[in-house]
Scaffold this active site. Structure first.
Site, mmCIF file in Angstrom:
data_model
loop_
_atom_site.group_PDB
_atom_site.id
_atom_site.type_symbol
_atom_site.label_atom_id
_atom_site.label_comp_id
_atom_site.label_asym_id
_atom_site.label_seq_id
_atom_site.Cartn_x
_atom_site.Cartn_y
_atom_site.Cartn_z
ATOM 1 N N ALA A 252 0.628 -1.406 -0.380
ATOM 2 C CA ALA A 252 0.032 0.092 0.243
ATOM 3 C C ALA A 252 0.868 1.521 -0.091
ATOM 4 C CB ALA A 252 -0.831 -0.014 1.241
ATOM 5 N N GLN A 272 -7.369 -0.714 6.910
ATOM 6 C CA GLN A 272 -6.657 -2.070 8.370
ATOM 7 C C GLN A 272 -5.883 -2.803 7.676
ATOM 8 O OE1 GLN A 272 -10.497 -4.063 9.065
ATOM 9 N NE2 GLN A 272 -9.897 -3.654 10.815
ATOM 10 N N HIS A 276 -0.325 -1.352 13.527
ATOM 11 C CA HIS A 276 0.201 -1.014 15.153
ATOM 12 C C HIS A 276 0.593 -1.822 15.480
ATOM 13 C CE1 HIS A 276 -1.499 -5.088 14.195
ATOM 14 N NE2 HIS A 276 -1.302 -5.448 15.724
ATOM 15 N N TYR A 282 4.029 -4.923 9.627
ATOM 16 C CA TYR A 282 3.881 -3.736 8.927
ATOM 17 C C TYR A 282 4.985 -3.857 7.597
ATOM 18 C CZ TYR A 282 2.329 0.605 5.890
ATOM 19 O OH TYR A 282 1.941 0.953 4.555
ATOM 20 N N TYR A 331 -9.540 2.979 10.302
ATOM 21 C CA TYR A 331 -10.223 2.057 10.785
ATOM 22 C C TYR A 331 -9.389 1.373 12.362
ATOM 23 C CZ TYR A 331 -14.603 -0.919 11.370
ATOM 24 O OH TYR A 331 -15.193 -1.120 11.515
ATOM 25 N N CYS A 419 -23.856 -10.363 15.520
ATOM 26 C CA CYS A 419 -25.202 -8.829 15.216
ATOM 27 C C CYS A 419 -24.503 -7.879 15.834
ATOM 28 C CB CYS A 419 -26.427 -9.180 14.883
ATOM 29 S SG CYS A 419 -26.722 -9.665 16.305
#
EC number: 4.2.1.49
Length: 565
Positions: A252, A272, A276, A282, A331, A419
């Site tokens: 990315a 996303q 972190h 990453y 996010y 849900c």
């Protein structure tokens, strides 16, 4: 390293070949369903259908583990099989450290993961402890044994995309597309969530194996060969009004800046990746994944620096999209913070998803209610789906979600459902599920839990509690109170973690799980826990001055001494 620590270092195993799967059916390995349930859910977290890297105990989120090492895992299993219904197992950062006599309404397991005294709450110090075998990163639901695969975050992501569509596109995402990155355990929910919300999506992921897994589980529809191919597919599908998810293998930090240079205009931008955790989550641009993993061991400081520099370029591209008028939001992976630390001073110019889209739900105690069928029988979930519709008959949005989930979501491991429901609804559903177990309508007990990302269970100034109305973003008394109250209320297991979602030093959060075994005693515990747990979220937001929460507290009859009744 001391001689004692050297011995400790040699005495534990992080990697073990083999397959872990939870038992199915009604035959118990443990002494009761109250101990069988955490045993099965621990094993379910490490099911190859569920976990990202089960041979190394990694469930999701970089290095979010279910147990500290395999020796600890074996002892947890042994302890749970021997545990009596008046005993409680204590787990410290993935290590079983004690069994104590309590009582039948106490939790059977109490878990504390990754917690550090604030001054030492950094990745650097944690990684030292981790290397010595003295700590474990539990993420949110990895170390608390209630991860259910990518479904666990699909609805939250779906709700976010739907609300963004309401705010920016008159509630219609047909012919629109979302640009994002990361297809791990959390990010893997994004493509399906976008599709369910009616949008196309382009999902960048640097590991081909993760793309393969998401295609296999039907979270991603197809893969593009390169950026040109991806953009051509997006143009075709949006013109046709189709909601198709496309994966692109790449970095990315390289692809987003290129899209900015080309003048590409998505309709929504987020991210996303596992930003972190720069050491493990990453990939720096220009590196291979194998090189990244090897150098993270041999030269961690340079790896962290390179990862953060790539994140900075990634965030600068996101800022460019925002400045072009495109809705852009974080996010919850702390990528803005990482970029800011290496010089992107305006990294927080685009908002996090909670203050932008989700907080009104939190004010009413609405959040990620989830349950799993210990039987392993999908029919048990379908029957509970029907019960939810019966008990909440007028919520068309919820009914649509349940229909779409049944059609599109593949179960991973034990069948499960999520849900978003709130205060009042959760207890009604839990008691109904317990009655279904009692009557034999369900073939075995179910467990009810939630993500730590909930309205009253987390303090995370760069995510769930970003931009609180009263400035109380960093006050972490609230998740501690939530854990204490769930313990006092009789949850089957309770967890208190640090660093989930956004990394060390940036969050504290708690979780609970309760077993519906069909007994009267379970019904009493369910009524307490599933009322009190979401009520703490309403309390927290009412205390911060949110009118929606204050109104909800009054409607539900909460006793909040400092809030005018």
């Amino acid at each position: 390293m001391t001689e004692n620590n050297q011995h400790l270092k040699q005495d534990w195993t992080r990697h073990r070949e083999g397959v872990v799967r939870a038992a199915r059916g009604t035959q118990l390995t443990a002494k009761s369903w109250l101990t069988e349930a955490p045993l099965r859910m621990l094993m379910n977290n490490l099911d190859p259908e569920v976990a990202e890297n089960p041979n190394e105990l990694v469930v999701y989120g970089g290095i979010g583990r279910a147990a500290r090492n395999w020796e600890c895992y074996d002892k947890i299993v042994e302890s749970l099989t021997q545990l009596n219904d008046d005993e409680t197992l204590l787990v410290q950062s993935g290590k079983p450290v004690g069994v104590f006599k309590t009582h039948s309404n106490a939790p059977r397991v109490l878990i504390a993961n990754s917690n550090l005294v604030p001054h030492w709450a950094s990745w650097e110090h944690f990684n030292e402890l981790d290397a010595k075998g003295l700590a474990m990163y539990g993420q949110m639901t990895a170390g608390s044994w209630i991860y259910i695969g990518s479904q666990g975050i699909v609805q939250g992501t779906y709700e976010t995309f739907v609300e963004a569509g309401r705010q920016h596109y008159d509630g219609n995402l047909k012919g629109r597309w979302v640009l994002t990155a990361g297809l791990g355990g959390m990010g893997g929910a994004q493509p399906l969530a976008a599709t369910l919300a009616g949008a196309c999506s382009l999902n960048i992921e640097c590991q081909q194996s993760r793309i393969d897994f998401r295609i296999k589980t039907r979270y991603v529809d197809e893969q593009a060969a390169d950026l040109d191919d991806a953009l051509a597919r997006i143009a075709k599908y949006t013109a046709e009004g189709k909601a198709i998810s496309i994966a692109l293998c790449g970095n990315a930090a390289e692809i987003l800046p290129e899209m900015v240079r080309r003048g590409v205009r998505p309709d929504m931008v987020t991210d996303q990746t596992s930003a972190h955790d720069p050491l493990n989550g990453y990939l720096p641009k220009g590196w291979t994944w194998d090189e990244y993993r090897a150098r993270s061991v041999s030269e961690p400081a340079s790896v962290v620096k390179a990862a953060k520099q790539s994140m900075a370029e990634h965030v600068e591209a996101m800022l460019a999209f925002q400045q072009a008028g495109i809705p852009t939001f974080d996010y919850g992976n702390n990528i803005r913070q990482m970029a800011k630390e290496v010089g992107v001073t305006n990294a927080f110019d685009f908002p996090g998803f909670v203050p932008a889209y989700i907080r009104p739900l939190f004010c009413r105690g609405i959040g990620p209610f989830r349950w799993a069928a210990l039987s392993g029988d999908p029919q048990d979930i379908y029957k509970t789906d029907a019960k939810v519709k019966e008990l909440i008959p007028d919520d068309e949005h919820l009914h649509n979600w349940l229909d779409m989930a049944r059609e599109r979501i593949s179960f991973q491991g034990l069948p499960a459902r999520i849900c978003w429901v709130g205060l009042g609804q959760r207890a009604r559903l839990g008691l109904a599920f317990n009655e279904m177990v009692r009557s034999g309508e369900l073939s075995a007990p179910v467990v009810i839990g939630r993500d730590h990302l909930d309205s009253g269970s987390v303090a995370s100034p760069n995510r769930e509690t970003e931009s609180m109305r009263d400035g109380s973003d960093a006050v972490s008394d609230w998740p501690l109170l939530n854990a204490l109250l769930n313990t006092a209320s009789g949850a089957t297991w309770v967890s208190l973690h640090h660093g989930g979602g956004v990394g060390m030093g940036f969050s504290q959060h708690s979780g609970m799980v309760i077993v519906c075994d069909g007994t009267d005693e379970a019904a009493e515990r369910i009524a307490r826990v599933l009322h009190n747990d979401p009520a703490t979220g309403v309390m927290r937001h009412a205390d911060a001055g949110y009118d929606i929460a204050i109104d909800c507290a009054r409607e539900q009859g909460l006793n909040l001494p400092m809030i005018g009744r």
